[in-house]
Design an enzyme around this catalytic site. Structure first.
Site, PDB file in Angstrom:
ATOM      1  N   GLY B 149      -3.550  -5.570  18.244  1.00  0.00           N
ATOM      2  CA  GLY B 149      -4.774  -5.230  18.935  1.00  0.00           C
ATOM      3  C   GLY B 149      -4.436  -4.274  20.067  1.00  0.00           C
ATOM      4  N   CYS B 150      -5.287  -3.290  20.279  1.00  0.00           N
ATOM      5  CA  CYS B 150      -4.943  -2.226  21.224  1.00  0.00           C
ATOM      6  C   CYS B 150      -4.832  -2.743  22.658  1.00  0.00           C
ATOM      7  CB  CYS B 150      -5.942  -1.080  21.133  1.00  0.00           C
ATOM      8  SG  CYS B 150      -7.670  -1.554  21.303  1.00  0.00           S
ATOM      9  N   ASN B 151      -5.788  -3.561  23.078  1.00  0.00           N
ATOM     10  CA  ASN B 151      -5.722  -4.090  24.439  1.00  0.00           C
ATOM     11  C   ASN B 151      -4.546  -5.050  24.580  1.00  0.00           C
ATOM     12  OD1 ASN B 151      -8.238  -2.867  25.262  1.00  0.00           O
ATOM     13  ND2 ASN B 151      -9.273  -4.418  24.036  1.00  0.00           N
ATOM     14  N   ALA B 152      -4.357  -5.854  23.551  1.00  0.00           N
ATOM     15  CA  ALA B 152      -3.311  -6.877  23.617  1.00  0.00           C
ATOM     16  C   ALA B 152      -1.932  -6.248  23.729  1.00  0.00           C
ATOM     17  CB  ALA B 152      -3.391  -7.770  22.384  1.00  0.00           C
ATOM     18  N   THR B 154      -1.158  -3.309  24.780  1.00  0.00           N
ATOM     19  CA  THR B 154      -1.008  -2.583  26.040  1.00  0.00           C
ATOM     20  C   THR B 154      -0.615  -3.529  27.168  1.00  0.00           C
ATOM     21  OG1 THR B 154      -2.660  -0.969  25.330  1.00  0.00           O
ATOM     22  CG2 THR B 154      -2.215  -1.105  27.691  1.00  0.00           C
TER      23      THR B 154
END
Lengths: 347, 347, 347, 347
Positions: B149-152, B154
């Site tokens: 997941g992109c937020n995760a 990051t």
């Protein structure tokens, strides 16, 4: 009979917003607008959105041009107000939108601003709780008022209820703000260029260096904190105006979610311009664009043990010019809501 | 001789970005692109920016259309990959950009996603530290990979070095992310409309409800945490793509600023795609637009007792499609940097 | 004693803007707000920026809920007003913000809209010149008013003075408009998604197919044209609201630049909401954001033999809701400027 | 063995984009980067998105620092190239991204730029038709190349096919461009500030004063026009980069829509970087972001008697740096597509 008004720094963004609000205020009449390099030009050339003030011409910013008005609003760069206001009549209501008169601690001033220190004035965030009431009480008879820093007042409004009620840990505060670039004014610096900001999120003043930090701490002390500390990070995002503050704090162990909500709702129950949204609702900056409203959404993250507040403010209105006008209303005995709206311009 | 590739979900944003990267990859040849309602249309009608792939036509997403390729990338809505991949050959390299195979805890899956649980695959963030090395080690022989997941990813990349080195408190983590709306895909919902997002900053999933939270915790456990907790708040801001994460953590008392910096620099010293910037430097999302780079700026706020990390990632590249491609490179024994760039498209 | 008002379609962007303006109008009291799928919800849930109207609840859109008000504003999708208004009292002032009652030509209606034709009402662009005066004259006693299309009224205001004065060639008109997506309403379509619009300029309805073309032609005929033709191209750009129209026309040979300027200045000399800027000045949409103002900049390009007009309008205010309110003011014998501002919200 | 390259003006937007493209070019090696006030700093401090060039340090822009390279790209302010290039070896390939060597008419230079005139070089828009072929033919042996103005080349590519085929009236051309602010470079002027541009559409150089007008006319003369005139209006819109040109022309009476389409399709049938889209398709600037592609959508508006072209270009790529690189490829006998992509970065 309207109060006569002068606005110093009328060519900037804060000055322009003051004028936009003053133009719609039934008890104020703008007679004088001053500037620096733009003096001599019609106001409309510099602020082409202010059609109803097309009759005004910018003059130099001097004690002489500002004298003879009942109210003077200052929207000058930091460090410019102090010397000037010494020359204004003590009976004149002076509201400074700059930082010069915000900090009660000369030490903080020296550490975060530097230069001559001119002392603190009544602080223009009427809703902020104090031990015995609200900061509003100090504004009623004031003739010298310091309008707040936009980021500082937003975070202070967001966290003060929890401090006041003793439900959050004043040493474990974290605030991250998405802010529009208008807070930086018309400063001609590379980071303020559209090409730098469009399509990008840009941090600045990271790691505890932002000048609004001592101002936040001072406000939280008004609300009852002893020695609050806060991690504060502003992020410039591609919207001209607006602040969306995510301010979180460690919950004092054993505090119920209901007690948290009660703390916030009680603090602002009677406030026309600060609203705590119902559970599950969180504000967007568009909801307050052009309005003098601060909207606060509140959640308790049990797993993380933190209170999370989301606060939306228009940095130029409730963050600056609206706060100045609301405070002036109070100081002059007018209804505090006069000339101000709670409705945002959305979408 | 290039590997034959199929991309499922080629009409979405993640699928489109996969194709953009694959089109520039010297060892991959895209033979099949699949979609749902857009099946039967030329790819170029749906992804008009992919001129070099104008020869491809979208077909239905079925085990049959996906079979016979050496590599299959899935960019499907959550819940759609699990059933499909059971029908793919075990020797085929399958990289899933959805969430279906990310979480090792069925309990977390049930709590944050729900529906059938299909088990966890090798997690496609090669740089994440583990007790004995990097997650990269697990990718080398993998034939099933879950892109992050992109937020995760990051936030995990931002905080893992401090966890690994034991210099931050795993129970006092706070992350606030300014994110572009492309992470939400082409979902036709009111909050995704341009009029809702332009000129505004909009929070969502406030208060510990975001689905990426358990994924972050899992990654931090890879890095050595026992039971990490994090306050996580995403804010949608008006830029099509990009994530700027402000992730802070309480500093373990007595830790020097030098030790903090060493923790981060040591962790990523050999990484081509994760860079720790020099003291005083912080990234903007524009710096990584289109690039597979994660840029991390680091500060120690002594007054607040916190480490502050600012991390910029392109959610569609390093956050999704680039991570998928990098992981596929590793699994296939290719140089991990092949077909990926470290240079952003700015301004 | 204020006029009682109902707003149908209160959950959309045009309806929301009507309500924002009505909330600040001293002679209107909003009693009823109607919606379709949102009926039953508090207005504030759907229009969270309208804090002062938090007491209102959305009800169904029916003749019954709309009856019993002195003024009814309709902000419904095209095709929905016609049937509804047949059931409203003839004495009620009805202002339709949709297209249903704008076109006098049933043939045009059939060609550009289709469906049942309900006939034309008084057209709500008070400043548009007619042979003998202004369209305002027709609004004074009207009880049925069609508010204009935002693009159409912008272009008509821009070019009408040249038509009226006979200084431009009515068969050689070209208009290209940079417009914000709010004009498309809350329609859940892919081209309206933020990810599609942020960072991009997107054309639509290219080549003479836009529905506002016959409306422009009709307005120019009011101003004296016989059979005007116009090339009209709208471009969606990444700003929530605003129209910047570049409308050019071939100069009638032998016309002096002074005659051109006189034509425009004479037409709008007495208008509070339409301003022709001085030579060398051109408007930005920010100058009219939230205002009911149309600002027109004018140049004569001698080398190209064309007049160039640049006109800025807020599509939701002067383009829709402000025009509706201004027209209602006129129809009710109120000052036309009541509840409307000429000052934009900038930056 | 790669060609050695120097880039002068490496700290600006055009210089940065040249470097981004050169970093991905297999036959060019950037050895020297020069700047003015930034000389002495690491390139990465000024262009933080160019991670792969972190080893380069900016040096002064002098004939000495530029000498000894096989290729020199100049990205300097107008008026700075002329004097400098006189000192470079005649065998060195010099590509100037400034305006100094674009105009063949000294009279035009004097009227639109002023200052010393240094003469015209081969013009770097390879696809532009000439009487006998394409401008590409003149680039093959060139050692001095003038990269085009971004607006000028976009409009010229859009209209040249109609001029070449004689199907449009060269005296009735109108172009309106939505453009991003990066075309203005890093110039620290008020109109370039983010607060001025976000949420607004801002015209400039209205009424025939833009410097790209003679450059467009010159290009159309290459294509066969005798004395073309054009009304040209650029509008700054809130996107960092991109040009969307709406260029229309009066159709020569009696021309069929099929003949129009054939004119455009025939002109660019063999071009890898200029594509005429199918009927009913029109480009967005997002489709070409970062790509060297010009996408042209075409319509015939029978009612208005005009051809309408919509052309999308990335001003920094096909409009400047990509055109420079493509031209350099041609001059050096390399494939013209080397190091350039046709795929945009969208969304």
């Amino acid at each position: 009979m309207a109060f006569s008004v002068a606005v110093a720094g009328a060519s900037g963004y804060a000055g322009g917003e003051l004028l936009r609000l003053l133009a719609g205020h039934p008890e104020f009449e703008v007679r004088t607008v001053t500037a620096n390099s733009n003096a001599g030009h019609p106001l409309i050339d510099v602020q082409p959105h202010l059609r109803s003030l097309a009759h005004l011409t910018l003059v130099d910013t001097t004690p002489e041009t500002l004298s003879g008005h009942e109210v003077v609003f200052l929207a000058l760069p930091h460090g410019k107000s102090g010397e000037l206001t010494a020359h204004l009549n003590a009976d004149t209501l002076v509201v400074d939108c700059g930082a010069d008169h915000r900090l009660q601690s000369e030490e903080d001033w020296a550490a975060f601003y530097g230069g001559d220190y001119y002392g603190a004035w009544a602080y223009g965030v009427p809703e902020l709780p104090t031990g015995s009431g609200r900061l509003r009480d100090l504004l009623r008879s004031a003739r010298r008022i310091a309008a707040p820093g936009c980021n500082a007042s937003t975070v202070a409004l967001a966290l003060a209820p929890g401090i006041r009620a003793g439900v959050i840990d004043e040493t474990d505060l974290v605030a991250v703000l998405a802010v529009g670039p208008s807070g930086a004014g018309k400063s001609l610096k590379l980071p303020n260029l559209a090409s730098e900001i469009l399509g990008s999120a840009n941090p600045y003043a990271v790691g505890g260096t932002h000048r609004h930090i001592p101002e936040i701490q001072q406000s939280l002390r008004f609300a009852g904190a002893e020695n609050p500390t806060i991690s504060f990070t502003p992020i410039i995002v591609p919207m001209a105006r607006g602040i969306l503050s995510t301010a979180t704090a460690r919950l004092v162990p054993g505090t119920s979610a209901a007690a948290v909500r009660a703390a916030w709702e009680d603090t602002y129950a009677d406030e026309p311009f600060v609203h705590v949204l119902p559970p599950g609702h969180f504000p967007r900056t568009a909801d307050v664009l052009g309005a003098n409203t601060a909207l606060i959404g509140l959640a308790v993250d049990e797993a993380a043990g933190r209170v999370v507040t989301i606060t939306a403010v228009d940095n130029l209105v409730k963050g600056t010019a609206g706060a100045a006008l609301q405070s002036a209303n109070i100081a002059l005995g007018l209804p505090q809501t006069l000339g101000l709206t709670t409705n945002g311009v959305a979408p």
